[in-house]
Every structure is written in structure tokens, then in C-alpha cells.
Motif scaffolding. Structure first.
Motif, mmCIF file in Angstrom:
data_model
loop_
_atom_site.group_PDB
_atom_site.id
_atom_site.type_symbol
_atom_site.label_atom_id
_atom_site.label_comp_id
_atom_site.label_asym_id
_atom_site.label_seq_id
_atom_site.Cartn_x
_atom_site.Cartn_y
_atom_site.Cartn_z
ATOM 1 N N ARG A 85 62.890 -82.578 -62.513
ATOM 2 C CA ARG A 85 62.807 -81.989 -63.860
ATOM 3 C C ARG A 85 64.213 -81.691 -64.355
ATOM 4 O O ARG A 85 65.134 -81.454 -63.585
ATOM 5 C CB ARG A 85 62.008 -80.684 -63.850
ATOM 6 N N ASN A 86 64.341 -81.635 -65.649
ATOM 7 C CA ASN A 86 65.613 -81.303 -66.251
ATOM 8 C C ASN A 86 65.681 -79.774 -66.363
ATOM 9 O O ASN A 86 64.969 -79.157 -67.120
ATOM 10 C CB ASN A 86 65.731 -81.952 -67.634
ATOM 11 N N TRP A 87 66.557 -79.198 -65.585
ATOM 12 C CA TRP A 87 66.696 -77.744 -65.564
ATOM 13 C C TRP A 87 67.594 -77.313 -66.698
ATOM 14 O O TRP A 87 68.679 -77.819 -66.911
ATOM 15 C CB TRP A 87 67.263 -77.295 -64.218
ATOM 16 N N LYS A 88 67.149 -76.277 -67.465
ATOM 17 C CA LYS A 88 67.912 -75.781 -68.615
ATOM 18 C C LYS A 88 68.636 -74.517 -68.212
ATOM 19 O O LYS A 88 68.248 -73.429 -68.569
ATOM 20 C CB LYS A 88 66.975 -75.505 -69.795
ATOM 21 N N GLY A 89 69.669 -74.621 -67.457
ATOM 22 C CA GLY A 89 70.399 -73.453 -66.988
ATOM 23 C C GLY A 89 71.755 -73.356 -67.638
ATOM 24 O O GLY A 89 72.215 -74.246 -68.344
ATOM 25 N N THR A 90 72.425 -72.256 -67.392
ATOM 26 C CA THR A 90 73.761 -72.067 -67.955
ATOM 27 C C THR A 90 74.799 -72.159 -66.875
ATOM 28 O O THR A 90 74.596 -71.976 -65.731
ATOM 29 C CB THR A 90 73.870 -70.676 -68.623
ATOM 30 N N SER A 130 70.400 -65.482 -64.314
ATOM 31 C CA SER A 130 70.936 -66.754 -64.812
ATOM 32 C C SER A 130 71.453 -67.576 -63.640
ATOM 33 O O SER A 130 71.637 -67.076 -62.531
ATOM 34 C CB SER A 130 72.062 -66.494 -65.817
ATOM 35 N N GLY A 131 71.684 -68.850 -63.909
ATOM 36 C CA GLY A 131 72.225 -69.738 -62.882
ATOM 37 C C GLY A 131 71.199 -70.039 -61.813
ATOM 38 O O GLY A 131 70.010 -70.163 -62.082
ATOM 39 N N ARG A 132 71.638 -70.183 -60.583
ATOM 40 C CA ARG A 132 70.740 -70.535 -59.485
ATOM 41 C C ARG A 132 69.749 -69.426 -59.152
ATOM 42 O O ARG A 132 68.773 -69.669 -58.466
ATOM 43 C CB ARG A 132 71.553 -70.849 -58.232
ATOM 44 N N ALA A 133 69.997 -68.239 -59.603
ATOM 45 C CA ALA A 133 69.092 -67.124 -59.325
ATOM 46 C C ALA A 133 67.923 -67.068 -60.304
ATOM 47 O O ALA A 133 66.989 -66.308 -60.089
ATOM 48 C CB ALA A 133 69.860 -65.814 -59.383
ATOM 49 N N SER A 134 67.931 -67.884 -61.350
ATOM 50 C CA SER A 134 66.885 -67.801 -62.370
ATOM 51 C C SER A 134 65.567 -68.374 -61.860
ATOM 52 O O SER A 134 65.517 -69.197 -60.947
ATOM 53 C CB SER A 134 67.320 -68.543 -63.633
#
Length: 117
Positions: A112-117, A89-93
Motif C-alpha cells: 500500500r502507499n503509505w501517506k506519512g510525513t 507521526s512517522g513510523r509510530a503512526s
């Protein structure tokens, strides 16, 4: 001589020992001293067969153990060790990485719109 052949000989010797005892008993159901000594010899032969069978089985088990491969080859990625990959998750995804690479390749003009948490 194989283990199976030794087992067959042991079984025949044991059957012969039982038959010997049944035929040599007197009216009181006892064996004479000579017959008891002969039976002891036959019984010793059966025990010798059993000891030889045990020895051969141990040798076979040792041979099987020594013929096993020393180590197992690496068939997958070493860090993976056969487990399912963990979801990062996060920057590691993977999604963040793909979006960042896309932005870098387009000089940050098409983000692009990044869908991260």
C-alpha cells in the motif's frame, strides 16, 4: 440532638435574653446587678449552644471526610489518564503500522502507499 435542634434552642435562648433585657431596664436604660448577672447566665447559655453547634459541625465534617473513598478506581487506560490520545507521526503512526502489517501478510507482493510525513 441534631444541629438544627441546637440552633433552634440557641435562637430561642437569644430571643429570651433580648426580651429579658428589654423588660428589666429601668428609667435610665440600665440593668440592676441581679438582672445583669441573670442576663450573663442567659448569654453564657447561648454561647454554650454556639460552642456545641461548632463542635457538632466539626464532627460532621470529619465524619464526611473519613467516609470519602481512600483512592479512586482506574476507569480508563492508565497511560491515557483521561487525555485524548496524541496523534503519532512517522513510523509510530497507526497508518504506517497498518500498511506494514498488510505488506508482511502479503509477503510484500501487495504494498500500500503509505501517506506519512
Amino acid at each position: 440532638m441534631t444541629i438544627l435542634e441546637l440552633r433552634e434552642k440557641r435562637n430561642k435562648a437569644w430571643e429570651a435574653a433580648k426580651a429579658f433585657v428589654e423588660t428589666k431596664r429601668d428609667n435610665d436604660g440600665l440593668l440592676s446587678a441581679e438582672d445583669a448577672a441573670t442576663y450573663a447566665e442567659i448569654e453564657q447559655k447561648v454561647q454554650n449552644y454556639s460552642a456545641e453547634i461548632a463542635c457538632m459541625e466539626e464532627m460532621e465534617a470529619m465524619e464526611t471526610e473519613l467516609n470519602k473513598p481512600v483512592n479512586t478506581p482506574i476507569t480508563g487506560k492508565p497511560m491515557n489518564s483521561g487525555k485524548a490520545p496524541e496523534k503519532k507521526s512517522g513510523r509510530a503512526s497507526d497508518e504506517y503500522r497498518d500498511a506494514m502489517l498488510h505488506a508482511i501478510r502479503n509477503n510484500f507482493r501487495n504494498i500500500r502507499n503509505w501517506k506519512g510525513t
